[in-house]
Design a protein around this motif. Structure first.
Motif, PDB file in Angstrom:
ATOM      1  N   PHE A  26       0.834  -1.215   0.000  1.00 10.17           N
ATOM      2  CA  PHE A  26       0.000   0.000   0.000  1.00 10.17           C
ATOM      3  C   PHE A  26       0.861   1.255   0.000  1.00 10.17           C
ATOM      4  O   PHE A  26       2.085   1.192  -0.084  1.00 10.17           O
ATOM      5  CB  PHE A  26      -0.996  -0.023   1.167  1.00 10.17           C
ATOM      6  N   ASN A  27       0.218   2.397   0.024  1.00 13.90           N
ATOM      7  CA  ASN A  27       0.835   3.715   0.182  1.00 13.90           C
ATOM      8  C   ASN A  27       2.121   3.901  -0.654  1.00 13.90           C
ATOM      9  O   ASN A  27       3.215   4.007  -0.110  1.00 13.90           O
ATOM     10  CB  ASN A  27       1.076   3.965   1.675  1.00 13.90           C
ATOM     11  N   PRO A  28       1.956   3.959  -1.974  1.00 10.94           N
ATOM     12  CA  PRO A  28       3.098   4.002  -2.888  1.00 10.94           C
ATOM     13  C   PRO A  28       3.591   5.414  -3.220  1.00 10.94           C
ATOM     14  O   PRO A  28       2.821   6.375  -3.252  1.00 10.94           O
ATOM     15  CB  PRO A  28       2.518   3.377  -4.157  1.00 10.94           C
ATOM     16  N   TYR A  41       6.723   1.031  -2.965  1.00  6.32           N
ATOM     17  CA  TYR A  41       5.513   0.822  -2.162  1.00  6.32           C
ATOM     18  C   TYR A  41       5.835   0.201  -0.810  1.00  6.32           C
ATOM     19  O   TYR A  41       6.821  -0.500  -0.636  1.00  6.32           O
ATOM     20  CB  TYR A  41       4.500  -0.037  -2.931  1.00  6.32           C
ATOM     21  N   ARG A  42       4.987   0.506   0.122  1.00  7.81           N
ATOM     22  CA  ARG A  42       5.108  -0.059   1.462  1.00  7.81           C
ATOM     23  C   ARG A  42       4.566  -1.480   1.440  1.00  7.81           C
ATOM     24  O   ARG A  42       3.459  -1.721   0.935  1.00  7.81           O
ATOM     25  CB  ARG A  42       4.314   0.811   2.437  1.00  7.81           C
ATOM     26  N   ALA A  43       5.328  -2.407   1.981  1.00  7.53           N
ATOM     27  CA  ALA A  43       4.912  -3.812   1.973  1.00  7.53           C
ATOM     28  C   ALA A  43       5.020  -4.369   3.383  1.00  7.53           C
ATOM     29  O   ALA A  43       5.983  -4.083   4.085  1.00  7.53           O
ATOM     30  CB  ALA A  43       5.811  -4.606   1.036  1.00  7.53           C
ATOM     31  N   GLU A  83       7.982   2.945   6.567  1.00  3.42           N
ATOM     32  CA  GLU A  83       6.605   3.053   6.084  1.00  3.42           C
ATOM     33  C   GLU A  83       6.414   4.253   5.158  1.00  3.42           C
ATOM     34  O   GLU A  83       7.162   5.221   5.219  1.00  3.42           O
ATOM     35  CB  GLU A  83       5.662   3.212   7.300  1.00  3.42           C
ATOM     36  N   ASP A  84       5.379   4.207   4.360  1.00  5.59           N
ATOM     37  CA  ASP A  84       4.856   5.345   3.606  1.00  5.59           C
ATOM     38  C   ASP A  84       5.911   6.170   2.863  1.00  5.59           C
ATOM     39  O   ASP A  84       6.147   7.351   3.189  1.00  5.59           O
ATOM     40  CB  ASP A  84       4.044   6.265   4.545  1.00  5.59           C
ATOM     41  N   PRO A  85       6.565   5.578   1.850  1.00  6.00           N
ATOM     42  CA  PRO A  85       7.585   6.318   1.099  1.00  6.00           C
ATOM     43  C   PRO A  85       6.995   7.442   0.242  1.00  6.00           C
ATOM     44  O   PRO A  85       5.852   7.333  -0.228  1.00  6.00           O
ATOM     45  CB  PRO A  85       8.196   5.245   0.190  1.00  6.00           C
ATOM     46  N   ASN A 131       6.609  12.247  14.346  1.00  9.75           N
ATOM     47  CA  ASN A 131       6.461  13.050  13.138  1.00  9.75           C
ATOM     48  C   ASN A 131       6.350  12.109  11.949  1.00  9.75           C
ATOM     49  O   ASN A 131       7.036  11.089  11.895  1.00  9.75           O
ATOM     50  CB  ASN A 131       7.694  13.951  12.987  1.00  9.75           C
ATOM     51  N   LYS A 132       5.467  12.430  11.003  1.00 11.05           N
ATOM     52  CA  LYS A 132       5.332  11.591   9.803  1.00 11.05           C
ATOM     53  C   LYS A 132       4.780  12.418   8.645  1.00 11.05           C
ATOM     54  O   LYS A 132       4.767  13.643   8.707  1.00 11.05           O
ATOM     55  CB  LYS A 132       4.485  10.355  10.072  1.00 11.05           C
ATOM     56  N   ASP A 133       4.368  11.750   7.580  1.00  6.69           N
ATOM     57  CA  ASP A 133       3.826  12.430   6.393  1.00  6.69           C
ATOM     58  C   ASP A 133       4.775  13.499   5.856  1.00  6.69           C
ATOM     59  O   ASP A 133       4.366  14.627   5.558  1.00  6.69           O
ATOM     60  CB  ASP A 133       2.459  13.061   6.693  1.00  6.69           C
ATOM     61  N   ALA A 273      -7.391   0.904   1.736  1.00  4.23           N
ATOM     62  CA  ALA A 273      -7.633   0.210   3.009  1.00  4.23           C
ATOM     63  C   ALA A 273      -6.369  -0.460   3.574  1.00  4.23           C
ATOM     64  O   ALA A 273      -6.442  -1.529   4.172  1.00  4.23           O
ATOM     65  CB  ALA A 273      -8.771  -0.796   2.859  1.00  4.23           C
ATOM     66  N   ASP A 274      -5.228   0.177   3.388  1.00  5.34           N
ATOM     67  CA  ASP A 274      -3.933  -0.329   3.884  1.00  5.34           C
ATOM     68  C   ASP A 274      -3.654  -1.764   3.420  1.00  5.34           C
ATOM     69  O   ASP A 274      -3.015  -2.552   4.128  1.00  5.34           O
ATOM     70  CB  ASP A 274      -3.856  -0.244   5.420  1.00  5.34           C
ATOM     71  N   LYS A 275      -4.113  -2.091   2.205  1.00  8.35           N
ATOM     72  CA  LYS A 275      -4.040  -3.487   1.754  1.00  8.35           C
ATOM     73  C   LYS A 275      -3.513  -3.625   0.326  1.00  8.35           C
ATOM     74  O   LYS A 275      -2.807  -4.584   0.017  1.00  8.35           O
ATOM     75  CB  LYS A 275      -5.467  -4.075   1.820  1.00  8.35           C
TER      76      LYS A 275
HETATM   77  C1  BMA Z   1      -1.625   6.537   8.999  1.00  9.64           C
HETATM   78  C2  BMA Z   1      -0.424   5.839   8.405  1.00  9.64           C
HETATM   79  C3  BMA Z   1      -0.734   5.306   7.035  1.00  9.64           C
HETATM   80  C4  BMA Z   1      -2.038   4.567   6.983  1.00  9.64           C
HETATM   81  C5  BMA Z   1      -3.138   5.372   7.638  1.00  9.64           C
HETATM   82  C6  BMA Z   1      -4.467   4.654   7.657  1.00  9.64           C
HETATM   83  O1  BMA Z   1      -1.391   6.903  10.313  1.00  9.64           O
HETATM   84  O2  BMA Z   1      -0.041   4.768   9.258  1.00  9.64           O
HETATM   85  O3  BMA Z   1       0.291   4.422   6.650  1.00  9.64           O
HETATM   86  O4  BMA Z   1      -2.383   4.324   5.640  1.00  9.64           O
HETATM   87  O5  BMA Z   1      -2.754   5.713   8.947  1.00  9.64           O
HETATM   88  O6  BMA Z   1      -4.421   3.493   8.431  1.00  9.64           O
END
Ligand code: BMA
Length: 291
Positions: A26-28, A41-43, A83-85, A131-133, A273-275
């Protein structure tokens, strides 16, 4: 305006024969370069650890997958996963920001490559807060590297900016866009790295409502002052509707982390859906017509 889903979605599904990507993909991130769509992509495997896989395509829809992850946890801040590149091409080199996960929480990770397979990693200096995103701008603005991020400081869950001379030390951290209620009332975060347009920096971001539903939004920032929000399109441009967005690891999530422009069309890559990995497109003219 809504993004148009590719009718062949999802374009990537978990691959049972590869343990590291057998549970969720997910989240490519995406980069279009020299006629190829490069997807990172995140695997997630059965061990629950996220690694980053690589796939490549000539049409943006049909991808060839590399059998081994190209990024696996290595640094002290990421034993629980990478996660989430998000990827940009910056001065001829591809830079990836990602979420580094450890028992201390989440931090911003940074890597670089010229070939997508071999990555260098860096320890960026950041405060001890979750911190993220994080997304980099694809070019320097006013002589500085610029990054958007989302520190998790109590109730404040908006998009922040930061500036740097060397990509390692960051300063000028402050919020530039806050959650405003409704579909984006609980928190927002940058999605794909900003796309340069004649109207400004186009940011595709995610908004989360009080029920935990993730939708995509679009906003425009000033070209010469990327901290300046010019306009925010009030409606979501994509929301969970299809079975592969509603059912999965986490229900009701569309989470974009890559977008590219090819022949006057935007290709937006997102996790369902994170899948699974999905793509939706829109003509550039139609998108810019929102602003
Ligand atoms: C966020 C991150 C994402 C995820 C989203 C929905 O906090 O962890 O990687 O897609 O939640 O679960």
């Amino acid at each position: 305006m809504k993004l148009r889903r590719y009718e062949g979605n999802p374009i990537l599904k978990p691959k049972p024969e590869n343990e590291w990507e057998s549970k969720n993909v997910f989240n490519p991130a995406v980069i279009y370069d020299h006629g190829l769509f490069h997807l990172l992509y995140r695997a997630m495997g059965v061990d629950g650890i996220s690694r980053i896989g690589y796939a490549v395509s000539i049409d943006g829809f049909n991808f060839f997958r590399f059998d081994k992850p190209v990024i696996v946890p290595k640094l002290i801040q990421e034993p629980r996963g990478c996660e989430d590149p998000r990827v940009v091409k910056l001065e001829g080199v591809f830079f990836m920001t990602y979420t580094a996960y450890s028992e201390r929480g989440v931090r911003i990770g940074l890597g670089s490559t010229t070939n997508f397979i071999q990555w260098e990693r860096y320890e960026i200096e950041w405060e001890e807060t979750n911190n993220k995103d994080a997304v980099l701008f694809p070019e320097k603005v006013d002589g500085k590297y610029v990054l958007l991020h989302r520190p998790m400081l109590g109730e404040l869950m908006g998009i922040w900016i930061a500036y740097s001379d060397n990509l390692i030390e960051w300063h000028g951290l402050r919020e530039i866009m806050a959650p405003v209620g409704g579909w984006e009332g609980k928190k927002i975060g940058a999605g794909a790295p900003p796309l340069k347009t004649e109207k400004g920096w186009l940011l595709i971001y995610h908004g989360v409502d009080e029920g935990g539903v993730y939708r995509l939004g679009a906003a425009m920032f000033s070209l010469n002052d990327p901290s300046k929000l010019l306009y925010r399109y009030p409606e979501p441009i994509l929301e969970p509707e299809m079975y592969y967005e509603i059912r999965g690891e986490i229900p009701r999530v569309v989470f974009a982390s890559g977008a590219c422009e090819v022949m006057n069309r935007y290709y937006v890559y997102y996790g369902g859906a994170d899948k699974v990995v999905c793509v939706a497109t829109v003509d550039k003219e139609e998108m810019l017509g929102l602003f």
